[in-house]
Design an enzyme around this catalytic site. Structure first.
Site, PDB file in Angstrom:
ATOM      1  N   SER A   1      17.587 -10.555 -15.784  1.00  0.00           N
ATOM      2  CA  SER A   1      17.371 -11.769 -16.036  1.00  0.00           C
ATOM      3  C   SER A   1      18.595 -12.577 -16.895  1.00  0.00           C
ATOM      4  O   SER A   1      18.467 -13.725 -16.867  1.00  0.00           O
ATOM      5  CB  SER A   1      16.615 -11.211 -17.508  1.00  0.00           C
ATOM      6  OG  SER A   1      15.264 -10.654 -17.186  1.00  0.00           O
TER       7      SER A   1
ATOM      8  N   GLY B   1      15.563  -7.844  -0.982  1.00  0.00           N
ATOM      9  CA  GLY B   1      14.782  -7.522   0.037  1.00  0.00           C
ATOM     10  C   GLY B   1      15.367  -8.021   1.477  1.00  0.00           C
ATOM     11  O   GLY B   1      16.076  -9.288   1.443  1.00  0.00           O
TER      12      GLY B   1
ATOM     13  N   GLN C   1     -21.113  -2.774 -16.831  1.00  0.00           N
ATOM     14  CA  GLN C   1     -20.722  -2.954 -15.459  1.00  0.00           C
ATOM     15  C   GLN C   1     -20.412  -4.492 -15.236  1.00  0.00           C
ATOM     16  O   GLN C   1     -19.254  -4.988 -15.019  1.00  0.00           O
ATOM     17  CB  GLN C   1     -21.269  -2.334 -14.308  1.00  0.00           C
ATOM     18  CG  GLN C   1     -20.396  -2.455 -12.964  1.00  0.00           C
ATOM     19  CD  GLN C   1     -19.488  -1.493 -12.826  1.00  0.00           C
ATOM     20  OE1 GLN C   1     -19.023  -0.784 -13.898  1.00  0.00           O
ATOM     21  NE2 GLN C   1     -19.014  -1.116 -11.631  1.00  0.00           N
TER      22      GLN C   1
ATOM     23  N   GLY D   1     -14.975   7.109  -8.325  1.00  0.00           N
ATOM     24  CA  GLY D   1     -14.024   7.799  -7.612  1.00  0.00           C
ATOM     25  C   GLY D   1     -13.792   7.275  -6.161  1.00  0.00           C
ATOM     26  O   GLY D   1     -12.683   7.519  -5.939  1.00  0.00           O
TER      27      GLY D   1
ATOM     28  N   THR E   1       7.745  -8.358 -12.431  1.00  0.00           N
ATOM     29  CA  THR E   1       9.144  -8.126 -12.595  1.00  0.00           C
ATOM     30  C   THR E   1      10.161  -9.095 -11.881  1.00  0.00           C
ATOM     31  O   THR E   1      11.068  -9.847 -12.558  1.00  0.00           O
ATOM     32  CB  THR E   1       9.497  -6.726 -12.223  1.00  0.00           C
ATOM     33  OG1 THR E   1       8.762  -5.770 -13.146  1.00  0.00           O
ATOM     34  CG2 THR E   1      10.989  -6.601 -12.783  1.00  0.00           C
TER      35      THR E   1
ATOM     36  N   GLU F   1      11.850 -12.448 -10.025  1.00  0.00           N
ATOM     37  CA  GLU F   1      12.067 -13.591 -10.318  1.00  0.00           C
ATOM     38  C   GLU F   1      11.696 -14.052 -11.883  1.00  0.00           C
ATOM     39  O   GLU F   1      11.334 -14.891 -12.532  1.00  0.00           O
ATOM     40  CB  GLU F   1      10.811 -14.625  -9.610  1.00  0.00           C
ATOM     41  CG  GLU F   1      10.898 -14.284  -8.136  1.00  0.00           C
ATOM     42  CD  GLU F   1      11.877 -15.297  -7.494  1.00  0.00           C
ATOM     43  OE1 GLU F   1      12.420 -16.036  -8.157  1.00  0.00           O
ATOM     44  OE2 GLU F   1      11.986 -15.329  -6.087  1.00  0.00           O
TER      45      GLU F   1
ATOM     46  N   ASP G   1      11.489 -10.985 -15.504  1.00  0.00           N
ATOM     47  CA  ASP G   1      10.554 -10.176 -16.215  1.00  0.00           C
ATOM     48  C   ASP G   1       9.312 -10.932 -16.932  1.00  0.00           C
ATOM     49  O   ASP G   1       9.833 -11.976 -17.749  1.00  0.00           O
ATOM     50  CB  ASP G   1      11.288  -9.145 -17.210  1.00  0.00           C
ATOM     51  CG  ASP G   1      10.457  -8.590 -18.155  1.00  0.00           C
ATOM     52  OD1 ASP G   1      10.038  -7.404 -17.546  1.00  0.00           O
ATOM     53  OD2 ASP G   1      10.239  -8.753 -19.112  1.00  0.00           O
TER      54      ASP G   1
END
Length: 675
Positions: free
Chosen positions: A149, A182, A337, A414, A435, A437, A439
């Site tokens: 950063s 990358g 739910q 599950g 994270t 570009e 934090d």
């Protein structure tokens, strides 16, 4: 299934699915994304695998798919000229299929080409043409091992050597190695490298960007004096090869410097159109605002996938029941739910509108800059506003997707833990959005610092802070949630505006107090006012802006939608506002905006009522957000709702499903040894 619950829910809803989809995306973008999805589904290169391949195999498959994407040419210049909004549509369309694929392709070409166009000149015309012709492959090298950063403190140097008219790139030690890039470890031939530019006088002129050849494209071996290594397997995005790089006094041509914002003349003297180094530095990192805008689109796509999977599964999965005949209910019917899922659905709609409208703002801003006809003061204010919004927008959208993916995984019980549910892989891939570009927590400080500089006369071209014009009015009084009349989105916006004006005032006051009593250290003052002020301020600011944009879109879309559809959309916006206001109860009480406990009761009652009201429309609303079954790629959430047939197929598709393990003899020997 004999009595398909998804079909039952769809039959109950009165929402106009087609009209809503067109209002949310536009007909052009709907057709554009569907064409991409059909093409991927019918191309065997993009066939899904039921198993996770080994790391190198993942990378190989991803590269092969990039080559195939280039052949399909979905992102041609002609397509973007017709409609620039096809770019975020492309990001979500490809990303929903596989985020590693999108990241690799974007870093190979689009990101580097954009950086060269934005920061380069005619000196880089040849390399830009090579990128456009796909003759080279790129990566982006900003972060270092010991600095992320804090970009100004990065230590890779580029010293200008007058006799050779070259820059000498050097990494002083491993802590200064470029890292997390990358495509770097296995793929890239060129890198956008940020380094401290040092002219002939030996004084650093700050961080500048260079387009650097790092591998021989004929052998893929690193250039002499360049060391490149692989970082290994990650939590997610493993189709993308991330690497580190070290320079040992590596000489590069002077033309490698992207020199629009700063240059070195033949005598080794530094020249720049910017008198203020901070303004030049900010302009040089302008691509990061573009990246943050893109991450908002990526996070929103993950949010859509998560809620589609969880909502369809919750409607299809039946458990328990209160009648005497033993008929089981869809778990979506239970309050526990639907009250956990409807706020996620609301965020999916609100954040989609935020992301798309803000991307349009970004396009408009760049068009205005090129036209040179806009008032420079307005352009400057718009640039700062875009920075403030993107610095909070990325945290809001990426954290929302992160939390939603976990909640949706748990909501599927599950079965949600199965790989074939896909929620785990999405959760791992999305995690990086929080994270890179910038934090998220650090970015939020950018937004609060910007907000603290504003007053009622400060221009707000995008309208994100226009409420400050009513600052004196908003700083007074409380809000009566317990009134008998129904709440609406405008009420929630007023609550946010009352909170924001008071948080800005408190943030300024606390900063000033710390500043005056601590030797005038501005950094320390801001550092010590983040946790309960700065962060709360930034999050409240971006939530307000998101809801404001959604409210504007809803009003603009009313002529294209029937009343029942509009009512459902209004409920989504109101639910979004109420849920986030409820999360800020302590701040609202502290600021005097809430003064009665029954106000909180009213908020809780309305949240429960709206979630219940949305229940019968939830499947159609998620259908609007959903990609095709092939792209969704979840055994829990195909359009037909036949989850048990799909699970059986997922279980038995593995050739080893009914086989003994390869190590069965070891187990038998172990058991015999115990006899």
């Amino acid at each position: 299934m004999a009595n398909n619950p998804l079909a039952c829910y769809r039959s109950k809803s009165k929402i106009n699915y087609e009209a809503l989809r067109m209002a949310l995306y536009t007909e052009d973008l709907v057709q554009y994304k569907e064409n991409i999805w059909r093409t991927l589904e019918t191309d065997p290169v993009f066939a899904h695998s039921s198993k996770t391949p080994a790391l190198e195999e993942q990378r190989k498959i991803t590269f092969e798919r990039v080559i195939q994407l280039l052949k399909h040419d979905f992102l041609s210049n002609e397509a973007l000229m017709e409609n620039p909004m096809r770019y975020p549509a492309y990001v979500s369309a490809i990303g929903m299929y596989d985020w590693s694929l999108l990241a690799k392709k974007s870093l190979m070409y689009e990101f580097c080409s954009s950086a060269i166009r934005g920061s380069g000149t005619k000196d880089q015309a040849q390399i830009l043409e090579q990128f456009q012709k796909e003759q080279v492959i790129g990566c982006f090298c900003l972060t270092e091992v010991s600095h992320g950063s804090n970009t100004k403190a990065m230590r890779t140097t580029a010293k200008f050597d007058v006799p050779s008219q070259r820059f000498i790139l050097n990494t002083p030690d491993f802590q200064a190695a470029k890292v997390w890039s990358g495509n770097l470890s296995k793929t890239a031939t060129h890198a956008i490298v940020f380094a401290q530019l040092i002219p002939a006088n030996g004084q650093s002129c700050g961080l500048h960007s260079f387009i650097v050849p790092i591998r021989d494209p004929k052998t893929l071996l690193p250039k002499p004096r360049v060391t490149i290594g692989d970082m290994g397997e990650k939590v997610g995005l493993n189709g993308l090869d991330n690497g580190f790089m070290i320079f040992d006094h590596y000489a590069i041509e002077k033309s490698c410097l992207l020199n629009k914002l700063g240059d070195v003349n033949p005598q080794g003297e530094y020249v720049s159109p910017f008198k203020d180094p901070n303004r030049r530095f900010g302009a040089s990192l302008g691509a990061l605002s573009s990246g943050r805008t893109g991450i908002m689109t990526m996070a929103n796509a993950n949010l859509h996938l998560a809620i589609v999977i969880a909502m369809r599964y919750s409607a299809s999965r039946q458990q328990f029941g209160s009648n005497h005949q033993g008929e089981e209910l869809s778990v979506l019917e239970y309050q526990a739910q639907h009250c956990r899922l409807m706020p996620i659905l609301a965020s999916a709609f609100v954040h989609h509108v935020l992301g798309m409208s803000f991307f349009q703002d970004f396009i408009d801003f760049n068009v205005l800059k090129l036209s040179k006809s806009e008032d420079p003061a307005i352009l400057a204010a718009m640039g700062m506003e875009i920075h403030g919004i993107s610095s909070a927008g990325k945290p809001l959208t990426s954290w929302t997707a992160q939390q939603a993916l976990q909640e949706c995984r748990e909501a599927c019980g599950g079965h949600g833990y199965l790989k074939c549910a896909r929620l785990g892989d999405l959760r791992n891939d999305n995690d990086a959005n929080c994270t890179y570009e910038g934090d998220n927590n650090v970015l939020l400080q950018q937004t609060s610092n910007w907000l603290s500089t504003l007053d009622p006369t400060s221009p707000s071209p995008l309208g994100s802070t226009s409420f400050l014009e009513r600052k004196n009015e908003l700083e007074l009084g409380s809000f009566n949630f317990s009134q008998e009349s129904p709440l609406n989105i405008e009420d929630i916006l007023v609550v946010y505006q009352m909170l924001l004006t008071r948080l800005i005032k408190a943030f300024k006051e606390v900063n000033a107090k710390i500043f005056s009593t601590n030797g005038g250290d501005k950094f320390d003052a801001r550092n010590r006012s983040q946790t309960f002020l700065g962060k709360t301020l930034s999050v409240a600011f971006i939530e307000h802006f998101a809801l404001k944009r959604y409210h504007r879109w809803l009003k603009e879309s009313q002529n294209d939608l029937d009343k029942l559809t509009t009512d459902a959309l209004n409920n989504l916006g109101l639910l979004y506002g109420l849920v986030h206001v409820e999360q800020k109860t302590s701040s609202l009480l502290k600021c005097g905006i809430l003064v009665r406990s029954k106000d909180v009761d009213r908020i809780h009652e309305d949240i429960i009522a709206i979630c219940l009201a949305l229940k019968n429309d939830a499947i159609v609303l998620t259908d609007v957000l959903a990609p095709s079954d092939f792209i969704l790629n979840s055994s829990l959430a195909n359009f037909n709702g036949d989850i048990y047939t799909d699970l059986e197929q997922a279980f038995t598709s593995d050739g080893q499903c009914f086989q003994r393990p390869e190590y069965w003899k070891n187990q038998v020997d172990f058991l015999r040894s115990k006899l």
